[in-house]
Design a protein around this motif. Structure first.
Motif: not given
Length: 734
Positions: A562-569, A531, A536, A527
């Motif tokens: 949920d790592s999907a959103e921070p991965t794109e970030e 982020h 985050g 995390s």
């Protein structure tokens, strides 16, 4: 706020009310609350206070602040006990010396003329040693006796008046050379302290007894080489409590320091003159040593003021304000249930744990972190911030006020939590200098656990607020597994296993718990890495604090995110990353470290491998510009040229990790000459990081007129894209 006022005061007007004339001496009792720790100053603290004063050329020396709660008959001391007690003991020594001087003046004919001049100093020291009493009559009586002695010199009547005066000042009317003198002196001294109440008073009666017992044992004697000394009836080592030993050692140290200052002025003719010189030094000290006295009408206001005045990293004295909340709650909850001796016993046990184990030899930053992590877990207060220490005491206070009962078990449990936090930080080798290199070294250490790596990583990022969530989960697991008794052998085993990846240790029966902590550590690490800011991971940490704290009923299943959103970030952050953002270097170096110690499978996935880089060099890893950011102007044809050159060479695609020594040797060479330095550093042919960089360079470069290969734009773009792919994979491997 009920603020009575603040003023610079000397010992002689320290306890007078703020409405009292500053020049009017007054003495009220100083009361030290039940929850305060005992007198703890060492010789070095005492010597520093006296030497700092003696080195000051002015008439006043400011030595800090004390905070009191003003009451009609006494002042409750909230902060400043150690300094105040030291100054009080200096006045006690002045009292002994003044009494000794009176004795020598009336028993040695040549000194009798000096006797009247000594009496005011003796009376003054007595005034501030004992609770206010009618010393005007005493002074008048003493002076009358001196007059009678002087009028009846060399007559039997003189002896009668001498004996009467000695008894009046608490000394035996027996010749000093008599075999009975020592016993008689001891009896008179004990009687003096039985009949007069000290002007310093502890709520804990055992502390009063210890102080009185030591003061009752002291007398001034002629020692070796005809020097004055303080003699105790018992050797310090034979005293039956650490408190008594501390008071006794302080008295000897204070006397020695003032005696040294007096001797520096030259040789005195006799014991009377020696005593007078030391008295003058102490009297000047008591008059010139100045404290900022802050008086309030309530303890809560006093604490608040102290915290405002001390808005800095928590020193041990500041931490006492936090500790006092536990003591106060324990005393008020149990004074009708337990005897005072039992309460004292438990408080003393916790005080020793607090001072000697939890915070001993810890730097301010570490003290503050111990307090922060422990208090967040105890209270479950997710609003606390690491860099806002003034909220710690209030959070503990609110938490304790909500408890109807506060048992000995609760009391010990809370202190044990502080202790376990200290043990965990020690075992993970948490440091507060060179944090980046320390975190990087741990990443290359094959024996380091996820818990250790995450702890050091978060400290290096300055994300202590995120670390608190991980510690909440860890402490919850430990409590469920073995409890928090520091004497339990499992505590040290668990702490060791959380820092070292060693399951051969006898503590391997904790595998299930350790597996949970390792899993949670990985989630927290991911995390923080994924982020682009602390927001985050902090939100993730707050959820853990709310879910896993000392009062929650939740189990200890690791919390995922949920790592999907921070991965794109994360990808966007890497794409925009520039070398000039120094604060973001650590994350990139950690990610490169993961690549260095990995290999690519045939299916294109990363797995850990043998480290190619020497561990000593790993801690000194730097980010190197493959294509130099500052080209040599004499060989410009070998360098990449572009109107947007600066943006390309400072992007992720141009970075390669190098130990500082290799980075210095490489200097500002063009990219085509960089690869030999990577090989020398251990990132050589056969390692995908080297091979892929070389392949991308070969396919995205052009040859200049001298035959050198020069990168083109696509080299930086393609390599950045590939590193982003690799870094995303690196985050997901253990």
């Amino acid at each position: 706020m009920d603020l009575k006022g603040a003023a610079i005061r000397s010992f002689y007007n320290l306890t007078q009310d703020m409405t009292t004339n500053e020049n009017q001496n007054s003495s009220k009792t100083i009361k030290i609350p039940h929850y305060q720790r005992p007198y703890k100053w060492h010789d070095e603290n005492i010597v520093k206070l006296i030497q700092d004063w003696s080195n000051e050329s002015g008439s006043k020396y400011f030595s800090g602040s004390i905070v009191t709660v003003a009451k009609p008959e006494e002042h409750e001391l909230i902060d400043g006990q150690q300094r105040y007690t030291t100054i009080f003991l200096a006045n006690f020594i002045k009292f002994l010396l003044s009494r000794f001087s009176i004795q020598k003046s009336i028993t040695v004919t040549t000194n009798i003329i000096n006797a009247p001049a000594i009496v005011p100093g003796y009376i003054k020291s007595r005034d501030y040693l004992f609770k206010s009493n009618d010393t005007n009559n005493l002074e008048e009586t003493i002076n009358e006796q001196i007059s009678e002695i002087f009028s009846n010199l060399n007559t039997p009547n003189a002896e009668e008046h001498i004996s009467s005066l000695l008894r009046q000042i608490g000394l035996p009317a027996v010749d000093e050379d008599s075999e009975n003198y020592k016993n008689e002196h001891k009896m008179k001294q004990e009687q003096l302290f039985q009949e007069n109440e000290l002007s310093i008073k502890y709520d804990r009666s055992s502390f009063n007894d210890h102080l009185i017992d030591v003061l009752s044992q002291c007398r001034i004697v002629m020692g070796q080489n005809n020097n004055l000394e303080i003699e105790l009836y018992h050797d310090i080592g034979s005293l039956d409590s650490e408190h008594k030993k501390k008071y006794a050692q302080a008295i000897l140290c204070i006397f020695d320091e003032f005696n040294r200052l007096a001797l520096a002025e030259g040789e005195a003719q006799n014991s009377f003159q020696k005593a007078r010189r030391i008295i003058n030094k102490i009297d000047a000290f008591l008059d010139q040593i100045s404290l900022c006295v802050i008086q309030t009408g309530s303890a809560n206001d006093a604490y608040t003021l102290f915290e405002v005045l001390n808005d800095r990293s928590l020193a041990l004295d500041d931490l006492d304000l936090i500790k006092n909340q536990f003591y106060k709650k324990y005393v008020t909850s149990n004074y009708e249930v337990l005897s005072e001796n039992e309460i004292d016993k438990y408080i003393q046990r916790m005080d020793e744990l607090w001072v000697d184990k939890i915070f001993r030899n810890a730097a301010d930053s570490k003290r503050k972190l111990i307090a922060y992590l422990a208090i967040v877990y105890i209270t479950g207060d997710s609003s606390l911030l690491f860099n806002r220490g003034e909220g710690y005491r209030r959070s503990i206070q609110r938490h304790l006020e909500n408890k109807d009962n506060y048992s000995t078990e609760d009391f010990e449990r809370h202190f044990n939590i502080f202790y376990i936090v200290r043990v965990l930080l020690d075992e993970t080798d948490a440091r507060f200098k060179s944090r980046d290199s320390h975190a990087l070294t741990a990443e290359f250490d094959t024996s380091a656990t996820n818990f250790k790596k995450t702890t050091l990583f978060l400290l290096a990022l300055g994300q202590e607020g995120v670390l608190s969530g991980l510690f909440n989960f860890t402490l919850k697991c430990i409590e469920e597994s073995v409890g928090v008794n520091p004497r339990h052998e499992g505590i040290n085993s668990i702490a060791f296993l959380l820092s070292k990846n060693d399951r051969t240790n006898p503590g391997n029966n904790y595998n299930e718990m350790l597996t949970k902590i390792e899993s949670q550590s990985k989630h927290v690490w991911s995390s923080a890495m994924l982020h682009s800011s602390a927001e985050g991971p902090r939100n993730f940490s707050v959820n853990m604090i709310n879910h896993f704290n000392s009062t929650s009923a939740a189990g200890t299943a690791p919390m995922t995110f949920d790592s999907a959103e921070p991965t794109e970030e994360f990808k966007a952050w890497l794409s925009d990353w520039k070398y000039k953002n120094k604060n973001a270097h650590l994350k990139i170096k950690i990610l490169f470290a993961k690549l260095i110690k990995s290999h690519l499978n045939d299916d294109g996935h990363l797995n850990t491998a043998t480290i190619a880089l020497n561990i000593n060099n790993a801690s000194k890893l730097q980010l190197d510009h493959m294509e130099a950011s500052n080209p040599d102007p004499h060989h410009m044809s070998a360098y990449f040229t572009d109107e947007d050159r600066d943006s390309f060479v400072h992007s992720l695609g141009n970075m390669m990790p190098l130990p500082d020594s290799e980075n210095r040797d490489k200097n500002n060479k063009p990219l085509c000459f960089s690869f030999e330095h990577f090989r020398e550093a251990g990132i050589s042919q056969g390692h995908f990081l080297y091979d892929e960089a070389l392949s991308i360079f070969d396919n995205n470069s052009k040859e200049n007129t001298q035959g050198d290969r020069v990168p083109v734009q696509s080299f930086f773009q393609q390599r950045k894209s590939r590193l982003i792919e690799l870094f995303v994979m690196a985050v997901r491997i253990n």
